[in-house]
Design a protein around this motif. Structure first.
Motif, PDB file in Angstrom:
ATOM      1  N   HIS A  40      45.904 -17.551 -65.562  1.00  0.00           N
ATOM      2  CA  HIS A  40      45.568 -18.962 -65.640  1.00  0.00           C
ATOM      3  C   HIS A  40      46.045 -19.728 -64.404  1.00  0.00           C
ATOM      4  N   SER A  41      45.974 -19.121 -63.250  1.00  0.00           N
ATOM      5  CA  SER A  41      46.422 -19.816 -62.043  1.00  0.00           C
ATOM      6  C   SER A  41      45.507 -19.501 -60.870  1.00  0.00           C
ATOM      7  N   CYS A  42      45.476 -20.442 -59.925  1.00  0.00           N
ATOM      8  CA  CYS A  42      44.674 -20.286 -58.718  1.00  0.00           C
ATOM      9  C   CYS A  42      45.544 -20.582 -57.500  1.00  0.00           C
ATOM     10  N   HIS A  43      45.063 -20.163 -56.346  1.00  0.00           N
ATOM     11  CA  HIS A  43      45.813 -20.317 -55.104  1.00  0.00           C
ATOM     12  C   HIS A  43      44.891 -20.918 -54.049  1.00  0.00           C
ATOM     13  N   VAL A  44      45.388 -21.914 -53.336  1.00  0.00           N
ATOM     14  CA  VAL A  44      44.595 -22.584 -52.303  1.00  0.00           C
ATOM     15  C   VAL A  44      45.314 -22.450 -50.967  1.00  0.00           C
ATOM     16  N   GLU A  93      41.105 -23.936 -46.377  1.00  0.00           N
ATOM     17  CA  GLU A  93      40.680 -22.693 -45.720  1.00  0.00           C
ATOM     18  C   GLU A  93      40.036 -21.753 -46.717  1.00  0.00           C
ATOM     19  N   ARG A  94      40.672 -21.661 -47.891  1.00  0.00           N
ATOM     20  CA  ARG A  94      40.140 -20.743 -48.902  1.00  0.00           C
ATOM     21  C   ARG A  94      40.733 -21.079 -50.262  1.00  0.00           C
ATOM     22  N   VAL A  95      39.907 -20.974 -51.296  1.00  0.00           N
ATOM     23  CA  VAL A  95      40.375 -21.100 -52.677  1.00  0.00           C
ATOM     24  C   VAL A  95      40.266 -19.727 -53.326  1.00  0.00           C
ATOM     25  N   ILE A  96      41.386 -19.245 -53.873  1.00  0.00           N
ATOM     26  CA  ILE A  96      41.417 -17.921 -54.507  1.00  0.00           C
ATOM     27  C   ILE A  96      41.651 -18.124 -56.000  1.00  0.00           C
ATOM     28  N   PRO A  97      40.598 -18.016 -56.813  1.00  0.00           N
ATOM     29  CA  PRO A  97      40.767 -18.223 -58.249  1.00  0.00           C
ATOM     30  C   PRO A  97      41.440 -17.030 -58.920  1.00  0.00           C
ATOM     31  N   PHE A  98      42.157 -17.342 -59.999  1.00  0.00           N
ATOM     32  CA  PHE A  98      42.726 -16.316 -60.880  1.00  0.00           C
ATOM     33  C   PHE A  98      43.610 -15.306 -60.170  1.00  0.00           C
ATOM     34  N   THR A  99      44.600 -15.824 -59.452  1.00  0.00           N
ATOM     35  CA  THR A  99      45.626 -14.936 -58.922  1.00  0.00           C
ATOM     36  C   THR A  99      46.488 -14.405 -60.061  1.00  0.00           C
TER      37      THR A  99
END
Length: 210
Positions: A192-196, A183-189
């Motif tokens: 050094h981490s991302c949220h999908v 649905e969405r990729v959220i980089p740099f939460t």
């Protein structure tokens, strides 16, 4: 646990990620055009393309023009709808491993449809092979990726790196087959981490009958 011999080692170079991104932007691009676009020598590009082809991420085909001379090669990313023995093997190994784990540890079973569970198996192993240490929440349908081993490449190529990995995740889910989509990729939460965020596509009547 040792990394598989066909893990995605080819993605650890910024220039190689840029080559793959260029193939995604312009499927069927020739070597000379790719060299001009990227500012890389053709011999360097041949090395990058050889690695990408060996890992099942790119393919080449001969351009038949009917003219005299050596035929040119055209390069494209491998689409999930195309045959790909390397990716198929990865997906099937991930599914077998997931099924075995759930048979031994019934508590790890989710309430998702089997096809969706197998997609998440394939996605987990893809991200783990890349080195992103995925944390998949099957109830919330989210994936947290930390740490990002690619953060040293992101100073100049952040958009390229993130876009390539998003497209690869979509490809893995499509090749595994099932209702799970990104649905969405959220980089740099964090640094050094991302949220999908994932979603379950509603099955059509034709899908349900398969």
């Amino acid at each position: 646990m040792p990394r598989p011999t066909d893990a995605y080692r080819g993605l650890m170079q910024s220039s190689r990620l840029r080559v793959l991104a260029a193939l995604m932007d312009t499927p069927g691009i020739g070597l000379a055009e790719l060299s001009l676009r990227m500012g890389l020598h053709v011999n360097t590009l041949r090395d990058h393309l050889r690695v990408l082809e060996g890992e099942g991420l790119a393919r080449s085909e001969v351009e038949h023009t009917g003219r005299r001379g050596r035929p040119r090669l055209r390069f494209s990313p491998v689409l999930p709808s195309e045959p790909n023995e390397i990716e198929e093997r990865r997906v099937q190994e991930a599914i077998r491993h997931g099924d075995l784990m759930r048979a031994v540890l019934p508590a790890t079973r989710s309430g998702l449809p089997e096809a969706a569970t197998h997609q998440l198996d394939a996605l987990f192993h893809h991200l783990d092979d890349v080195g992103l240490q995925p944390d998949i929440d099957e109830k919330a349908m989210t994936v947290d990726l930390s740490p990002c081993r690619f953060h040293t490449l992101l100073t100049d190529d952040q958009t390229v790196v993130c876009r390539v990995h998003e497209e690869l995740m979509k490809s893995v889910l499509a090749r595994a087959g099932g209702p799970v989509e990104i649905e969405r990729v959220i980089p740099f939460t964090s640094a050094h981490s991302c949220h999908v965020r994932l979603s379950l596509r509603e099955e059509s009547a034709s899908d349900a009958g398969r």
